[in-house]
Design a protein around this motif. Structure first.
Motif, PDB file in Angstrom:
ATOM      1  N   GLU A  82      34.491  48.491  15.609  1.00  0.00           N
ATOM      2  CA  GLU A  82      33.551  47.401  15.883  1.00  0.00           C
ATOM      3  C   GLU A  82      32.228  47.950  16.397  1.00  0.00           C
ATOM      4  OE1 GLU A  82      35.774  44.708  18.365  1.00  0.00           O
ATOM      5  OE2 GLU A  82      36.731  43.778  16.610  1.00  0.00           O
ATOM      6  N   LEU A  85      30.385  49.118  13.342  1.00  0.00           N
ATOM      7  CA  LEU A  85      29.822  47.984  12.602  1.00  0.00           C
ATOM      8  C   LEU A  85      28.544  47.504  13.267  1.00  0.00           C
ATOM      9  CD1 LEU A  85      33.036  45.917  11.756  1.00  0.00           C
ATOM     10  CD2 LEU A  85      31.703  47.349  10.196  1.00  0.00           C
ATOM     11  N   SER A  89      24.597  47.379  11.958  1.00  0.00           N
ATOM     12  CA  SER A  89      23.827  46.141  12.036  1.00  0.00           C
ATOM     13  C   SER A  89      22.462  46.395  12.665  1.00  0.00           C
ATOM     14  CB  SER A  89      24.594  45.085  12.833  1.00  0.00           C
ATOM     15  OG  SER A  89      23.870  43.888  12.881  1.00  0.00           O
ATOM     16  N   ALA A  95      27.890  46.471   6.853  1.00  0.00           N
ATOM     17  CA  ALA A  95      29.049  47.373   6.901  1.00  0.00           C
ATOM     18  C   ALA A  95      30.311  46.531   6.989  1.00  0.00           C
ATOM     19  CB  ALA A  95      28.943  48.317   8.092  1.00  0.00           C
ATOM     20  N   LEU A  96      31.330  46.986   6.278  1.00  0.00           N
ATOM     21  CA  LEU A  96      32.627  46.310   6.290  1.00  0.00           C
ATOM     22  C   LEU A  96      33.704  47.320   6.649  1.00  0.00           C
ATOM     23  CD1 LEU A  96      31.125  45.265   3.348  1.00  0.00           C
ATOM     24  CD2 LEU A  96      32.853  43.569   3.777  1.00  0.00           C
ATOM     25  N   TRP A  97      34.740  46.841   7.284  1.00  0.00           N
ATOM     26  CA  TRP A  97      35.910  47.649   7.611  1.00  0.00           C
ATOM     27  C   TRP A  97      37.050  47.067   6.782  1.00  0.00           C
ATOM     28  CZ3 TRP A  97      38.600  47.145  13.022  1.00  0.00           C
ATOM     29  CH2 TRP A  97      39.698  48.009  13.082  1.00  0.00           C
ATOM     30  N   MET A 107      33.545  42.742   9.516  1.00  0.00           N
ATOM     31  CA  MET A 107      32.245  43.071   8.923  1.00  0.00           C
ATOM     32  C   MET A 107      31.169  42.692   9.917  1.00  0.00           C
ATOM     33  SD  MET A 107      31.985  40.167   6.030  1.00  0.00           S
ATOM     34  CE  MET A 107      32.053  38.443   6.435  1.00  0.00           C
ATOM     35  N   ASN A 108      29.998  43.288   9.746  1.00  0.00           N
ATOM     36  CA  ASN A 108      28.912  42.930  10.651  1.00  0.00           C
ATOM     37  C   ASN A 108      28.101  41.769  10.080  1.00  0.00           C
ATOM     38  OD1 ASN A 108      27.079  44.037   8.796  1.00  0.00           O
ATOM     39  ND2 ASN A 108      26.783  45.916   9.962  1.00  0.00           N
TER      40      ASN A 108
END
Length: 172
Positions: A82, A85, A89, A95-97, A107-108
């Motif tokens: 987190e 992410l 941002s 960005a995605l996890w 995601m952000n």
């Protein structure tokens, strides 16, 4: 308690992997994380014999500590991602996890779906079939212990005609 002798006799995992190692008995417990399940399995050989009541009592006394440790590890892991992410941002980058099956975990606020990028069934995808296949290959290369082929950044076209998305898939 879990398997009948007939099931064990016909189970490939038991016959091909456990039996040659002389594993005869097991005890299992669930160690819940945040979004996923982790199962721990204790194995014993025929020489060690089955788990007795005292053994089960010891495992039951230790289990709350193992569960707490698993939960703390999950929290630390999640806070690490987190934080990453959020860092993307702040750089004005989406960005995605994704988990190992390609599902979006987090995601952000910079990720926007609808103009070239889509979320289908909780998975990242692309509007164009060519881009969709390339993205699926890149993400799939990171799953299940696979080593992704060095593909470099992916370009995902946007139906609106705006500049395309440039996507890097990184295995963590």
């Amino acid at each position: 308690d879990d398997f009948t002798p007939t099931e064990i006799a016909h189970d490939a995992y038991y016959q091909e992997f456990l039996a040659p190692l002389e594993v005869r008995w097991h005890a299992t417990a669930e160690l819940p994380g945040l979004d996923e399940r982790l199962v721990i399995s204790f194995k014993r050989s025929a020489r060690q014999g089955p788990f007795e009541r005292d053994d089960v009592g010891t495992l039951n006394r230790v289990l709350p500590h193992l569960r707490a440790a698993a939960r703390q590890a999950a929290i630390v892991m999640r806070s690490h991602f987190e934080g990453e992410l959020e860092a993307f941002s702040r750089l004005h980058r989406g960005a995605l996890w994704l988990d190992e099956s390609g599902r979006i975990i987090a995601m952000n606020d910079r990720v926007v779906f609808g103009d070239g990028l889509v979320c289908e069934g909780g998975r990242l995808s692309a509007a164009s079939s060519t881009d969709r296949h390339a993205l699926a290959r890149a993400v799939g290369g990171c799953s299940s212990g696979g080593v992704p082929a060095p593909t470099g950044p992916l370009v995902v076209r946007r139906p609106s005609g705006k500049r395309p998305y440039v996507i890097d898939v990184i295995k963590v």
